[in-house]
Each structure stands twice: as structure tokens, then as C-alpha cells.
Design an enzyme around this catalytic site. Structure first.
Site, PDB file in Angstrom:
ATOM      1  N   TYR A 146      -6.252   4.092  24.690  1.00 25.83           N
ATOM      2  CA  TYR A 146      -7.100   2.956  25.027  1.00 25.83           C
ATOM      3  C   TYR A 146      -6.227   1.763  25.386  1.00 25.83           C
ATOM      4  CZ  TYR A 146      -6.187   0.896  20.421  1.00 25.83           C
ATOM      5  OH  TYR A 146      -5.586   0.350  19.320  1.00 25.83           O
ATOM      6  N   CYS A 147      -6.806   0.866  26.159  1.00 27.48           N
ATOM      7  CA  CYS A 147      -6.192  -0.417  26.478  1.00 27.48           C
ATOM      8  C   CYS A 147      -7.290  -1.466  26.305  1.00 27.48           C
ATOM      9  CB  CYS A 147      -5.594  -0.418  27.886  1.00 27.48           C
ATOM     10  SG  CYS A 147      -6.790  -0.191  29.216  1.00 27.48           S
ATOM     11  N   GLN A 148      -7.120  -2.624  26.879  1.00 27.80           N
ATOM     12  CA  GLN A 148      -8.132  -3.663  26.733  1.00 27.80           C
ATOM     13  C   GLN A 148      -9.411  -3.279  27.472  1.00 27.80           C
ATOM     14  OE1 GLN A 148      -7.494  -5.988  24.607  1.00 27.80           O
ATOM     15  NE2 GLN A 148      -9.395  -7.092  24.826  1.00 27.80           N
ATOM     16  N   PHE A 159     -10.727  -1.474  24.320  1.00 24.92           N
ATOM     17  CA  PHE A 159     -10.714  -2.163  23.027  1.00 24.92           C
ATOM     18  C   PHE A 159     -11.650  -3.367  23.012  1.00 24.92           C
ATOM     19  CE2 PHE A 159      -8.819  -5.165  19.961  1.00 24.92           C
ATOM     20  CZ  PHE A 159      -8.872  -4.375  18.823  1.00 24.92           C
ATOM     21  N   SER A 164      -5.008   2.360  30.609  1.00 22.29           N
ATOM     22  CA  SER A 164      -5.228   3.713  30.069  1.00 22.29           C
ATOM     23  C   SER A 164      -5.170   4.728  31.200  1.00 22.29           C
ATOM     24  CB  SER A 164      -6.586   3.815  29.381  1.00 22.29           C
ATOM     25  OG  SER A 164      -6.634   3.008  28.245  1.00 22.29           O
TER      26      SER A 164
END
Length: 126
Positions: A87-89, A116, A94
Site C-alpha cells: 500500500y501507499c498513500q 492508506f 503501489s
């Protein structure tokens, strides 16, 4: 048509192709909704591909931080025989990380849909 015009057109085509490639979903990447992602946390390797300062500001409990910019150098830390949950923001980093991992023989890669910023589960700050 002059040489300058042709060069400008080629540069625009290259820029558009790069943008499309960068944001095009990785083929074979499986997106998971939060409930499914949360249920899979203990079954795989949870990787936060955001930058260290973002990770320290809050991350999913149990996640390891391997920023997408370091993925090429650090992917050997990941096991190929276990699922990888990333996951990323949002989703773009990602997606980049997944493309790099798949190119290097990693399979069973799952991405948190929405990233996230939409996570409703437990987080930890360091």
C-alpha cells in the site's frame, strides 16, 4: 513540416506514453478492498511503499517500510513464496512497486484499494 515541429511532436508523444505507462495498472496486480486486505494481513508480507517520514507519521500495524524508490535494491528482503500486500498513500506508488516486483519474478501481489488515506483499521506511529 520542419525539424523543430517533428521534435516537439516526438517529445509530446514520449511524454504521453510515459504518463500512460506510469499510471496504467500493473497487469496481474490484484486490488483488495479494506475488509479483504485486513483479513489477509497475517497471511502475507505487508509492505508500506511510502517514504520513511510518511511511514513514521502512521502506518498499518505490522507493515515494513520499503519505499518504492528503494524497491529495486531491497526487493531481495521479500520472499517469493509468500503473498505480498502493498500500500501507499493512494495507489500510484503501489502500482509502480508491483510492476517492478512482477518484472523480477514476484507473484501474488495484492494492493490496498484506495490506499492508506482511506484505511479505517489500526495504525501505529513511530
Amino acid at each position: 513540416m520542419g525539424l523543430e515541429t517533428i521534435l516537439v511532436i516526438l517529445l509530446w508523444v514520449a511524454l504521453i506514453a510515459y504518463i500512460v505507462w506510469r499510471f496504467m495498472p500493473a497487469s496481474g496486480l490484484k486490488k483488495m478492498k479494506q475488509e479483504e486486505f485486513r483479513a489477509s494481513l497475517r497471511k502475507g508480507q505487508l509492505i508500506d511503499v511510502r517514504e520513511p517520514n510518511e511511514y513514521k507519521g502512521g502506518h498499518i500495524v505490522g507493515a515494513r517500510n520499503i519505499p518504492v524508490g528503494q524497491m529495486k535494491l531491497r526487493m531481495k528482503e521479500l520472499r517469493k513464496d509468500q503473498p505480498i500486500l502493498i500500500y501507499c498513500q493512494g495507489s500510484s506508488r503501489s502500482n509502480q512497486a508491483a510492476k517492478l516486483l512482477m518484472k523480477n519474478g514476484y507473484n501474488n501481489i495484492y494492493m490496498l484499494e484506495g490506499g492508506f488515506k482511506n484505511w479505517k483499521g489500526k495504525i501505529k506511529k513511530t
